[in-house]
Enzyme design. Structure first.
Site, short mmCIF file in Angstrom:
data_model
loop_
_atom_site.label_atom_id
_atom_site.label_comp_id
_atom_site.label_asym_id
_atom_site.label_seq_id
_atom_site.Cartn_x
_atom_site.Cartn_y
_atom_site.Cartn_z
CE LYS A 1 -4.59 -1.96 2.51
NZ LYS A 1 -5.43 -1.78 3.01
CG ASP B 1 -8.18 1.11 3.47
OD1 ASP B 1 -8.62 0.09 2.92
OD2 ASP B 1 -7.27 0.31 3.40
#
Length: 339
Positions: A122, A158
């Site tokens: 990420k 997220d």
């Protein structure tokens, strides 16, 4: 080119000019899709199978991570594609860290619409992108890559998933709230930054790796000087003091995933009005959540966050809004099968 023959008699043309794709080839991706077609549309992440007609017009969405065999995202996304009648397929693609740059740069040439990005990529994926969204830049983490006009654009969904889950699952808004976050890993960045973005008054971060907690604390404090942000030693007495009077406790660690795991905190340390968000979603009810609910406190697991971040990714990559209800139902069915 090569022609593959499926059991139903249809043919599938493959171009015999493979390009490197993270230690595999483009052919690997399409042969894999052919295998799903031969098996009657059995797609990754769905033991029951979702019947889809894979053709030359099918748009491919992927998942980059290492490992990815455990991911529930394929089942969730493929069910949503089917419900809307979209000619898309979601395929998990295991990418080793040393192959990440090649994998990302191959997305344009092989025509993939976009990918989700998960552990451990990420943060490391960012230098290989042409552009990142404001929230991804702020958080320093990307979990979605869109291929648009031959450019690679990174997003972070997220944070959106976390805020939506807290609002929907706990009935809680962040403004003026006091929050304690256990864990300072990748997902904790999204949690802490989103809480600060949404006006939290105080955030306390604890992690067994003190340096990691301090780095995250400094990163958030630089961007949001008006929010009180502190670290807390990962010791019982300090955690108990830090939890006093908090509106929300977030478990952003893996503690609770294994059957023998003890709760990450003693639940009697929580104030009567504290809500609890355990980001673990498998098992569906950790021992922490079970004990918190016995006390009558509001509590939710990570399932809703996973669904809402997935729904946001779906919208970015397809331009359509998926059925959150279908995605949640499929996810819960998968989790029930894993118990």
């Amino acid at each position: 080119g090569k022609t593959g023959h499926a059991l139903d008699g249809s043919t599938h043309k493959f171009v015999a000019h493979p390009q490197p794709l993270f230690g595999l080839t483009i052919q690997f991706v399409f042969y894999r899709l052919l295998i799903y077609h031969i098996r009657g549309g059995l797609l990754p992440g769905s033991e029951q199978g979702i019947s889809m007609d894979i053709s030359g017009t099918t748009k491919i969405v992927g998942l980059f991570g290492y490992p990815v065999h455990h991911s529930l995202s394929p089942a969730m996304h493929n069910a949503a594609f089917e419900a809307l009648g979209l000619d898309y397929v979601y395929v998990p693609l295991e990418v080793r860290p040393e192959d990440l740059e090649d994998a990302v740069r191959s997305l344009i040439s092989i025509g993939i619409v976009g990918v989700n990005v998960t552990i451990p990529h990420k943060e490391k994926v960012i230098p290989f992108l042409d552009e990142i969204s404001p929230e991804a830049e702020l958080i320093g983490s990307v979990n979605t890559i869109q291929v648009k006009d031959r450019r690679l654009i990174g997003y972070n969904t997220d944070a959106f998933g976390f805020e939506t889950a807290v609002r929907q699952g706990l009935g809680l808004e962040f403004r003026s709230r006091r929050i304690f976050v256990m864990g300072a890993g990748g997902v904790s960045r999204a949690v802490c930054f989103q809480a600060a973005i949404s006006g939290a008054d105080e955030i306390i971060i604890a992690d067994i790796e003190t340096g990691r907690a301090e780095n995250l604390c400094r990163a958030v404090a630089r961007k949001f000087p008006s929010c009180r942000i502190e670290t807390c030693p990962a010791e019982a007495a300090a955690i108990q003091r830090g939890l006093a009077g908090k509106d929300l406790f977030v478990n952003a660690t893996p503690v609770g995933m294994k059957p023998g795991d003890a709760p990450v905190i003693h639940t009697n340390w929580l104030s009567p009005g504290t809500a609890v968000f355990d980001l673990v979603y498998n098992p569906e009810e950790t021992i922490l959540l079970r004990e918190v609910r016995k006390r009558g406190l509001r509590a939710v697991n990570g399932t809703v966050m996973l669904v809402y971040q997935g729904a946001k990714t779906f919208e970015i990559l397809t331009g359509k809004q998926p059925s959150v209800e279908i995605m949640l139902r499929v996810l819960k069915e998968k989790l029930a099968g894993h118990q």
